[in-house]
Design a protein around this motif. Structure first.
Motif, PDB file in Angstrom:
ATOM      1  N   TYR A   1     -13.257  26.557 120.710  1.00 23.43           N
ATOM      2  CA  TYR A   1     -13.426  25.070 120.697  1.00 23.43           C
ATOM      3  C   TYR A   1     -14.619  24.921 121.587  1.00 23.43           C
ATOM      4  CZ  TYR A   1      -8.983  24.475 118.723  1.00 23.43           C
ATOM      5  OH  TYR A   1      -7.805  24.401 117.876  1.00 23.43           O
ATOM      6  N   VAL A   2     -15.526  23.881 121.126  1.00 20.98           N
ATOM      7  CA  VAL A   2     -16.646  23.355 122.265  1.00 20.98           C
ATOM      8  C   VAL A   2     -16.179  22.072 122.484  1.00 20.98           C
ATOM      9  CG1 VAL A   2     -17.942  22.444 119.952  1.00 20.98           C
ATOM     10  CG2 VAL A   2     -19.207  22.664 122.243  1.00 20.98           C
ATOM     11  N   VAL A   3     -16.308  21.853 123.741  1.00 19.45           N
ATOM     12  CA  VAL A   3     -16.122  20.513 124.344  1.00 19.45           C
ATOM     13  C   VAL A   3     -17.260  19.844 124.815  1.00 19.45           C
ATOM     14  CG1 VAL A   3     -14.605  19.088 126.251  1.00 19.45           C
ATOM     15  CG2 VAL A   3     -13.802  21.245 125.158  1.00 19.45           C
ATOM     16  N   TYR A   4     -17.552  18.667 124.318  1.00 17.65           N
ATOM     17  CA  TYR A   4     -18.807  17.992 124.502  1.00 17.65           C
ATOM     18  C   TYR A   4     -18.753  16.477 124.487  1.00 17.65           C
ATOM     19  CZ  TYR A   4     -19.677  17.422 119.450  1.00 17.65           C
ATOM     20  OH  TYR A   4     -19.349  17.199 118.387  1.00 17.65           O
ATOM     21  N   GLY A   5     -19.675  15.741 125.308  1.00 24.74           N
ATOM     22  CA  GLY A   5     -19.717  14.203 125.331  1.00 24.74           C
ATOM     23  C   GLY A   5     -20.272  13.798 126.596  1.00 24.74           C
ATOM     24  N   VAL A   6     -20.701  12.684 126.631  1.00 23.38           N
ATOM     25  CA  VAL A   6     -21.498  12.111 127.670  1.00 23.38           C
ATOM     26  C   VAL A   6     -20.933  10.915 128.393  1.00 23.38           C
ATOM     27  CG1 VAL A   6     -23.936  13.097 126.770  1.00 23.38           C
ATOM     28  CG2 VAL A   6     -23.211  10.778 126.043  1.00 23.38           C
ATOM     29  N   THR A   7     -19.918  10.510 127.755  1.00 21.79           N
ATOM     30  CA  THR A   7     -18.896   9.340 128.437  1.00 21.79           C
ATOM     31  C   THR A   7     -17.482   9.947 128.276  1.00 21.79           C
ATOM     32  OG1 THR A   7     -18.525   8.545 126.158  1.00 21.79           O
ATOM     33  CG2 THR A   7     -20.493   7.558 127.376  1.00 21.79           C
ATOM     34  N   ALA A   8     -16.634   9.288 129.247  1.00 24.89           N
ATOM     35  CA  ALA A   8     -15.271   9.685 129.565  1.00 24.89           C
ATOM     36  C   ALA A   8     -14.548   9.465 128.076  1.00 24.89           C
ATOM     37  CB  ALA A   8     -14.644   8.831 130.574  1.00 24.89           C
ATOM     38  N   TYR A   9     -14.870   8.577 127.276  1.00 24.38           N
ATOM     39  CA  TYR A   9     -13.938   8.175 126.136  1.00 24.38           C
ATOM     40  C   TYR A   9     -14.674   8.989 124.985  1.00 24.38           C
ATOM     41  CZ  TYR A   9     -17.976   4.835 125.266  1.00 24.38           C
ATOM     42  OH  TYR A   9     -19.161   4.367 125.059  1.00 24.38           O
ATOM     43  N   GLY A  10     -15.961   9.550 125.093  1.00 22.29           N
ATOM     44  CA  GLY A  10     -16.575  10.217 124.161  1.00 22.29           C
ATOM     45  C   GLY A  10     -16.563  11.387 124.021  1.00 22.29           C
TER      46      GLY A  10
ATOM     47  N   ARG B   1     -15.049  15.242 123.176  1.00 26.53           N
ATOM     48  CA  ARG B   1     -14.051  15.910 122.126  1.00 26.53           C
ATOM     49  C   ARG B   1     -14.007  17.221 122.084  1.00 26.53           C
ATOM     50  NH1 ARG B   1     -16.024  13.133 117.256  1.00 26.53           N
ATOM     51  NH2 ARG B   1     -16.744  11.507 118.657  1.00 26.53           N
ATOM     52  N   ALA B   2     -13.093  17.912 121.683  1.00 24.88           N
ATOM     53  CA  ALA B   2     -13.023  19.323 121.475  1.00 24.88           C
ATOM     54  C   ALA B   2     -12.928  19.477 120.179  1.00 24.88           C
ATOM     55  CB  ALA B   2     -11.717  19.837 122.070  1.00 24.88           C
ATOM     56  N   VAL B   3     -13.882  20.360 119.505  1.00 29.40           N
ATOM     57  CA  VAL B   3     -14.237  20.613 118.007  1.00 29.40           C
ATOM     58  C   VAL B   3     -14.122  22.098 118.085  1.00 29.40           C
ATOM     59  CG1 VAL B   3     -15.643  20.433 116.216  1.00 29.40           C
ATOM     60  CG2 VAL B   3     -15.722  18.501 117.948  1.00 29.40           C
ATOM     61  N   GLN B   4     -13.265  22.538 116.973  1.00 33.20           N
ATOM     62  CA  GLN B   4     -12.955  23.988 116.792  1.00 33.20           C
ATOM     63  C   GLN B   4     -14.156  24.656 115.966  1.00 33.20           C
ATOM     64  OE1 GLN B   4      -9.386  24.810 114.970  1.00 33.20           O
ATOM     65  NE2 GLN B   4      -9.707  27.270 114.914  1.00 33.20           N
ATOM     66  N   LEU B   5     -14.765  25.348 116.419  1.00 35.93           N
ATOM     67  CA  LEU B   5     -15.938  25.999 115.555  1.00 35.93           C
ATOM     68  C   LEU B   5     -15.476  27.160 114.709  1.00 35.93           C
ATOM     69  CD1 LEU B   5     -18.472  26.463 118.525  1.00 35.93           C
ATOM     70  CD2 LEU B   5     -18.475  24.617 117.010  1.00 35.93           C
ATOM     71  N   ARG B   6     -15.874  27.036 113.223  1.00 38.77           N
ATOM     72  CA  ARG B   6     -15.596  28.035 112.302  1.00 38.77           C
ATOM     73  C   ARG B   6     -15.806  29.510 112.814  1.00 38.77           C
ATOM     74  NH1 ARG B   6     -14.688  25.778 107.553  1.00 38.77           N
ATOM     75  NH2 ARG B   6     -15.348  27.410 106.449  1.00 38.77           N
ATOM     76  N   ASN B   7     -17.076  29.564 113.440  1.00 40.50           N
ATOM     77  CA  ASN B   7     -17.462  30.871 113.634  1.00 40.50           C
ATOM     78  C   ASN B   7     -17.221  31.499 115.260  1.00 40.50           C
ATOM     79  OD1 ASN B   7     -18.840  33.483 113.697  1.00 40.50           O
ATOM     80  ND2 ASN B   7     -20.778  32.783 114.081  1.00 40.50           N
ATOM     81  N   VAL B   8     -16.440  32.367 115.465  1.00 36.80           N
ATOM     82  CA  VAL B   8     -15.991  32.851 116.863  1.00 36.80           C
ATOM     83  C   VAL B   8     -17.073  33.667 117.214  1.00 36.80           C
ATOM     84  CG1 VAL B   8     -14.147  33.705 118.277  1.00 36.80           C
ATOM     85  CG2 VAL B   8     -13.667  32.292 116.434  1.00 36.80           C
ATOM     86  N   SER B   9     -17.852  33.423 118.149  1.00 36.97           N
ATOM     87  CA  SER B   9     -19.030  34.502 118.377  1.00 36.97           C
ATOM     88  C   SER B   9     -19.735  33.800 119.639  1.00 36.97           C
ATOM     89  CB  SER B   9     -20.119  34.421 117.278  1.00 36.97           C
ATOM     90  OG  SER B   9     -21.330  35.125 117.611  1.00 36.97           O
ATOM     91  N   ALA B  10     -20.178  34.920 120.434  1.00 36.99           N
ATOM     92  CA  ALA B  10     -20.761  34.486 121.800  1.00 36.99           C
ATOM     93  C   ALA B  10     -22.061  33.801 121.375  1.00 36.99           C
ATOM     94  CB  ALA B  10     -21.122  35.845 122.427  1.00 36.99           C
ATOM     95  N   SER B  11     -22.734  33.967 120.357  1.00 37.15           N
ATOM     96  CA  SER B  11     -23.935  33.138 120.038  1.00 37.15           C
ATOM     97  C   SER B  11     -23.553  31.488 119.980  1.00 37.15           C
ATOM     98  CB  SER B  11     -24.487  33.740 118.843  1.00 37.15           C
ATOM     99  OG  SER B  11     -23.749  33.462 117.664  1.00 37.15           O
ATOM    100  N   MET B  12     -22.332  31.219 119.836  1.00 37.58           N
ATOM    101  CA  MET B  12     -22.172  29.796 119.682  1.00 37.58           C
ATOM    102  C   MET B  12     -22.152  29.113 120.974  1.00 37.58           C
ATOM    103  SD  MET B  12     -22.185  29.601 116.525  1.00 37.58           S
ATOM    104  CE  MET B  12     -21.544  27.973 116.343  1.00 37.58           C
ATOM    105  N   LEU B  13     -21.925  30.054 122.106  1.00 37.57           N
ATOM    106  CA  LEU B  13     -22.034  29.462 123.126  1.00 37.57           C
ATOM    107  C   LEU B  13     -23.150  28.566 123.778  1.00 37.57           C
ATOM    108  CD1 LEU B  13     -20.520  32.530 125.552  1.00 37.57           C
ATOM    109  CD2 LEU B  13     -19.365  30.295 124.617  1.00 37.57           C
ATOM    110  N   CYS B  14     -23.502  27.742 124.597  1.00 41.10           N
ATOM    111  CA  CYS B  14     -24.352  26.896 124.911  1.00 41.10           C
ATOM    112  C   CYS B  14     -24.204  26.422 126.216  1.00 41.10           C
ATOM    113  CB  CYS B  14     -24.496  25.716 124.035  1.00 41.10           C
ATOM    114  SG  CYS B  14     -25.725  24.605 124.370  1.00 41.10           S
ATOM    115  N   SER B  15     -25.308  26.558 127.114  1.00 43.12           N
ATOM    116  CA  SER B  15     -25.218  25.989 128.693  1.00 43.12           C
ATOM    117  C   SER B  15     -24.790  24.746 128.745  1.00 43.12           C
ATOM    118  CB  SER B  15     -26.723  26.679 129.227  1.00 43.12           C
ATOM    119  OG  SER B  15     -26.808  27.970 129.178  1.00 43.12           O
TER     120      SER B  15
ATOM    121  N   SER C   1     -18.875  23.095 127.615  1.00 38.91           N
ATOM    122  CA  SER C   1     -17.952  23.749 127.965  1.00 38.91           C
ATOM    123  C   SER C   1     -17.160  24.294 126.721  1.00 38.91           C
ATOM    124  CB  SER C   1     -16.779  23.250 128.661  1.00 38.91           C
ATOM    125  OG  SER C   1     -17.474  22.744 130.119  1.00 38.91           O
ATOM    126  N   PHE C   2     -16.664  25.228 126.791  1.00 39.38           N
ATOM    127  CA  PHE C   2     -15.798  26.156 125.783  1.00 39.38           C
ATOM    128  C   PHE C   2     -14.419  26.486 125.905  1.00 39.38           C
ATOM    129  CE2 PHE C   2     -20.378  26.010 124.529  1.00 39.38           C
ATOM    130  CZ  PHE C   2     -20.445  26.068 123.320  1.00 39.38           C
TER     131      PHE C   2
END
Length: 368
Positions: free
Chosen positions: A45-54, A56-70, A73-74
């Motif tokens: 799952y990738v966890v992203y957003g720039v506001t408290a209410y915005g 979300r955790a989105v499940q990625l279809r591809n489980v791979s280290a290349s999907m990480l991003c600085s 959070s994951f």
């Protein structure tokens, strides 16, 4: 009994375009699951957003280290552990979201004991299939928190091997901006899209993504040639002028304008969208397609020069030129030497002729 008012209104809400009052209903607990990878050995799952209410955790279809991003959070879930990976530029809202919802991941309370497999429609009847059982853990998962750069071998093994991922070398978190480039009434216009997502990228348009130290021009597979040319010129001009307009970029040596095409987006481009499915519109079977960090990109200035360079007389007569050139003025794409050889005058003298004489000469030379 509570009576429902007949004045209630149904509102259609589009994924990733949810209004604030809709997001507030979830109280910072919005999860988006992917059924395709529901039964896999591990889930990411990738966890992203720039506001408290915005956030979300989105499940990625591809489980791979290349999907990480600085930038984000994951959360990586295996059979017996829950790894929380904090990117070095992840913000406080993303970290607070994880702290608030970590119990759901550990207990996996959001996973149903049964999942209905979508039936196949035959004629007007739907063929029903038996529910598919999902094996869930009987005990809570062990929580492992990892800061970027402190990954263990167990983490890399669970995420299917160590790989290079995007934005690792960025000095700070960058908030990108997306613009749609259009030619509506003949003039080139750029309209900013706020809270953008992958679905905003329409195949018949071009889009400019400002990532602070690099400018990307995304070209749809069905965009018109004149929009493509206008987008290239806009990207080059934007990259050349933005350093003077934005004080935070004055110390940058240069800002490249790069071109990516639909269906072949590199990870350095797609990572800015939070959750991005490679070749989404041309992948009806929803197969997992892994994006590449080194997918082909081109410099916008090189592609733009194809429209402004000179062509030989044979190329212009036989149509061997980009569709975006001004076909009503083919003679302007001849070199000075070829022009004088064909028209028996230079370009300046030609411009002084009356319109009908210009047309007559071009017809004789098959350049009209």
């Amino acid at each position: 009994k509570r009576q429902v008012s007949t004045q209630s209104t149904g509102v259609r809400v589009v994924q990733y375009k949810e209004p604030k009052h809709f997001l507030h209903l979830f109280n910072c607990r919005l999860f988006v699951h992917s059924s395709a990878s529901f039964c896999s050995d591990s889930r990411l799952y990738v966890v992203y957003g720039v506001t408290a209410y915005g956030v979300r955790a989105v499940q990625l279809r591809n489980v791979s280290a290349s999907m990480l991003c600085s930038n984000f959070s994951f959360v990586l879930i295996s059979a017996n552990k829950c790894f929380v990976w904090f990117g070095k530029h992840s913000n406080k809202f993303e970290k607070e979201f994880i702290e608030k919802n970590v119990d759901q991941w550990l207990k996996q309370t959001f996973i149903y004991t049964e999942a209905i497999v979508q039936g196949e429609v035959v004629g007007n009847e739907q063929k029903k299939e038996d529910p598919k059982k999902l094996e869930g853990p009987t005990t809570p998962l062990a929580l492992v928190k990892i800061q970027e750069g402190e990954e263990t071998e167990e983490f890399w093994s669970t995420i299917k091997g160590k790989k290079v991922y995007p934005l690792k070398d960025k000095p700070f978190r960058i908030q990108p901006r997306l613009f749609q480039i259009t030619i509506g009434s003949g003039a080139v216009e750029a309209h900013e899209i706020f809270n953008f997502c992958q679905d905003d990228l329409a195949s018949d348009d071009v889009f400019l993504l400002d990532c602070w130290d690099v400018i990307y021009l995304w070209i749809g597979k069905m965009c018109a040639e004149n929009e493509k040319k206008a987008g290239l010129q806009t990207a080059v001009d934007y990259a050349n002028k933005i350093r003077d307009l934005d004080s935070s970029r004055k110390n940058l040596q240069k800002i490249d304008a790069l071109v990516v095409v639909e269906g072949s987006e590199p990870l350095n481009f797609s990572c800015w969208f939070g959750s991005f499915e490679p070749d989404k519109k041309n992948n009806p079977e929803k197969e997992v397609v892994e994006a590449k960090l080194d997918a082909p990109v081109w410099k916008a200035i090189d592609l733009l020069n194809e429209y402004s360079r000179t062509y030989t007389y044979e190329e212009l007569v036989n149509g061997k030129y980009p569709p975006g050139i001004n076909v009503s003025q083919k003679e302007t794409y001849l070199s000075d030497e070829d022009f004088e050889s064909l028209f028996k005058m230079n370009k300046e003298q030609f411009q002084k002729l009356s319109p009908w004489k210009k047309t007559d000469l071009k017809k004789k030379l098959r350049l009209f």
